[in-house]
Scaffold this motif. Structure first.
Motif, PDB file in Angstrom:
ATOM      1  N   UNK A   1      15.511  -9.474   5.788  1.00  0.00           N
ATOM      2  CA  UNK A   1      14.724  -8.823   4.800  1.00  0.00           C
ATOM      3  C   UNK A   1      14.557  -7.407   5.188  1.00  0.00           C
ATOM      4  N   UNK A   2      14.785  -6.514   4.412  1.00  0.00           N
ATOM      5  CA  UNK A   2      14.949  -4.949   4.688  1.00  0.00           C
ATOM      6  C   UNK A   2      13.362  -4.335   4.754  1.00  0.00           C
ATOM      7  N   UNK A   3      13.327  -3.193   4.870  1.00  0.00           N
ATOM      8  CA  UNK A   3      11.977  -2.248   4.831  1.00  0.00           C
ATOM      9  C   UNK A   3      11.177  -2.585   3.646  1.00  0.00           C
ATOM     10  N   UNK A   4      10.043  -2.961   3.584  1.00  0.00           N
ATOM     11  CA  UNK A   4       9.250  -3.039   2.451  1.00  0.00           C
ATOM     12  C   UNK A   4       9.582  -4.166   1.711  1.00  0.00           C
ATOM     13  N   UNK A   5      10.242  -5.227   2.180  1.00  0.00           N
ATOM     14  CA  UNK A   5      10.991  -6.285   1.620  1.00  0.00           C
ATOM     15  C   UNK A   5      11.738  -6.303   0.385  1.00  0.00           C
ATOM     16  N   UNK A   6      12.537  -4.969   0.720  1.00  0.00           N
ATOM     17  CA  UNK A   6      13.426  -4.806  -0.261  1.00  0.00           C
ATOM     18  C   UNK A   6      14.670  -5.975  -0.744  1.00  0.00           C
ATOM     19  N   UNK A 136       6.108  11.047 -13.054  1.00  0.00           N
ATOM     20  CA  UNK A 136       5.132  11.018 -11.894  1.00  0.00           C
ATOM     21  C   UNK A 136       4.461   9.410 -12.122  1.00  0.00           C
ATOM     22  N   UNK A 137       4.267   8.878 -13.369  1.00  0.00           N
ATOM     23  CA  UNK A 137       3.792   7.754 -13.588  1.00  0.00           C
ATOM     24  C   UNK A 137       4.711   6.642 -13.068  1.00  0.00           C
ATOM     25  N   UNK A 138       6.086   6.718 -12.977  1.00  0.00           N
ATOM     26  CA  UNK A 138       6.915   6.008 -12.378  1.00  0.00           C
ATOM     27  C   UNK A 138       6.899   5.911 -10.877  1.00  0.00           C
ATOM     28  N   UNK A 139       6.682   7.019 -10.309  1.00  0.00           N
ATOM     29  CA  UNK A 139       6.729   7.125  -8.918  1.00  0.00           C
ATOM     30  C   UNK A 139       5.231   6.348  -8.272  1.00  0.00           C
ATOM     31  N   UNK A 140       4.055   6.595  -9.049  1.00  0.00           N
ATOM     32  CA  UNK A 140       2.892   5.948  -8.888  1.00  0.00           C
ATOM     33  C   UNK A 140       3.387   4.502  -9.087  1.00  0.00           C
ATOM     34  N   UNK A 141       3.996   3.910  -9.895  1.00  0.00           N
ATOM     35  CA  UNK A 141       4.326   2.544 -10.037  1.00  0.00           C
ATOM     36  C   UNK A 141       5.123   2.021  -9.067  1.00  0.00           C
ATOM     37  N   UNK A 142       5.941   2.930  -8.360  1.00  0.00           N
ATOM     38  CA  UNK A 142       6.835   2.496  -7.384  1.00  0.00           C
ATOM     39  C   UNK A 142       6.056   2.355  -5.930  1.00  0.00           C
ATOM     40  N   UNK A 143       5.199   3.229  -5.898  1.00  0.00           N
ATOM     41  CA  UNK A 143       4.341   3.547  -4.720  1.00  0.00           C
ATOM     42  C   UNK A 143       3.222   1.925  -4.769  1.00  0.00           C
ATOM     43  N   UNK A 144       2.817   1.795  -5.946  1.00  0.00           N
ATOM     44  CA  UNK A 144       2.127   0.416  -5.950  1.00  0.00           C
ATOM     45  C   UNK A 144       2.777  -0.737  -5.925  1.00  0.00           C
ATOM     46  N   UNK A 146       5.339  -1.031  -3.932  1.00  0.00           N
ATOM     47  CA  UNK A 146       5.640  -0.907  -2.410  1.00  0.00           C
ATOM     48  C   UNK A 146       4.517  -1.465  -1.709  1.00  0.00           C
ATOM     49  N   UNK A 147       3.303  -1.132  -2.148  1.00  0.00           N
ATOM     50  CA  UNK A 147       2.146  -1.393  -1.517  1.00  0.00           C
ATOM     51  C   UNK A 147       1.692  -3.077  -1.636  1.00  0.00           C
ATOM     52  N   UNK A 148       2.158  -3.623  -2.725  1.00  0.00           N
ATOM     53  CA  UNK A 148       2.052  -4.866  -3.069  1.00  0.00           C
ATOM     54  C   UNK A 148       2.920  -5.800  -2.355  1.00  0.00           C
ATOM     55  N   UNK A 149       4.056  -5.392  -2.194  1.00  0.00           N
ATOM     56  CA  UNK A 149       5.213  -6.063  -1.339  1.00  0.00           C
ATOM     57  C   UNK A 149       4.747  -6.039   0.062  1.00  0.00           C
ATOM     58  N   UNK A 150       4.309  -5.005   0.533  1.00  0.00           N
ATOM     59  CA  UNK A 150       3.727  -4.924   1.925  1.00  0.00           C
ATOM     60  C   UNK A 150       2.717  -5.632   2.286  1.00  0.00           C
ATOM     61  N   UNK A 151       1.850  -5.854   1.225  1.00  0.00           N
ATOM     62  CA  UNK A 151       0.617  -7.029   1.302  1.00  0.00           C
ATOM     63  C   UNK A 151       1.005  -8.261   1.323  1.00  0.00           C
ATOM     64  N   UNK A 152       2.067  -8.736   0.384  1.00  0.00           N
ATOM     65  CA  UNK A 152       2.540  -9.934   0.243  1.00  0.00           C
ATOM     66  C   UNK A 152       3.189 -10.463   1.479  1.00  0.00           C
ATOM     67  N   UNK A 153       3.933  -9.246   2.112  1.00  0.00           N
ATOM     68  CA  UNK A 153       4.726  -9.558   3.387  1.00  0.00           C
ATOM     69  C   UNK A 153       3.992  -9.929   4.860  1.00  0.00           C
TER      70      UNK A 153
END
Length: 157
Positions: A1-6, A136-144, A146-153
């Motif tokens: 698995x890569x960084x942030x569960x990529x 900016x909305x897309x960037x915020x979506x990507x950030x969210x 990545x946060x969700x993936x980290x929490x899941x991981x």
């Protein structure tokens, strides 16, 4: 698995064809490299640590987790920030084993200068897209995401 569960897109996730994925990765990497060259007076790692610590002080272990770096790496960068007068370590009341990294007035000023430098660089670039709000909305979506993936991981609900 890569960084942030990529490597694990998760259930219901859309997949990209290889060429589209490669183009997106190259663009993100180019953007990252360009941001690294913005003259802010701070390294990208210092900036990230100061931003997170500036939100009210943060435990080193938590900072390392949020930044996806090893604790020794975080400690070395934090030592440099403390030596520069940008941050200080404070023991937590009631549990002296817990040490939080907090910004000093000089750290807040350095962060404000860096924020302004990044805004001066990024603003015109986003404006050139013709859809700054959408990007900016897309960037915020990507950030969210990545946060969700980290929490899941790490198993945080």
């Amino acid at each position: 698995m890569g960084a942030e569960g990529v490597n694990d897109p998760g259930p219901g996730a859309e997949t990209l064809d290889v060429q589209t994925s490669q183009a997106a990765v190259l663009t993100v990497m180019r953007l990252f490299r360009a941001l690294e060259r913005v003259d802010t007076g701070l390294t990208p790692q210092q900036y990230r640590i100061l931003k997170l610590a500036g939100a009210g002080g943060e435990r080193s272990a938590r900072l390392a987790e949020r930044l996806a770096v090893a604790k020794p790496t975080l400690t070395a960068t934090a030592d440099g920030l403390v030596a520069a007068g940008y941050a200080q370590r404070e023991a937590e009341a009631g549990d002296r084993r817990v040490v939080r990294l907090c910004l000093t007035a000089a750290g807040r000023a350095a962060l404000e200068r860096a924020d302004a430098a990044y805004a001066d660089w990024l603003g015109p670039l986003l404006g050139a897209t013709g859809d700054m709000a959408g990007v900016l909305e897309v960037i915020r979506g990507l950030d969210a995401a990545m946060d969700e993936r980290r929490r899941t991981r790490i198993g945080v609900a």
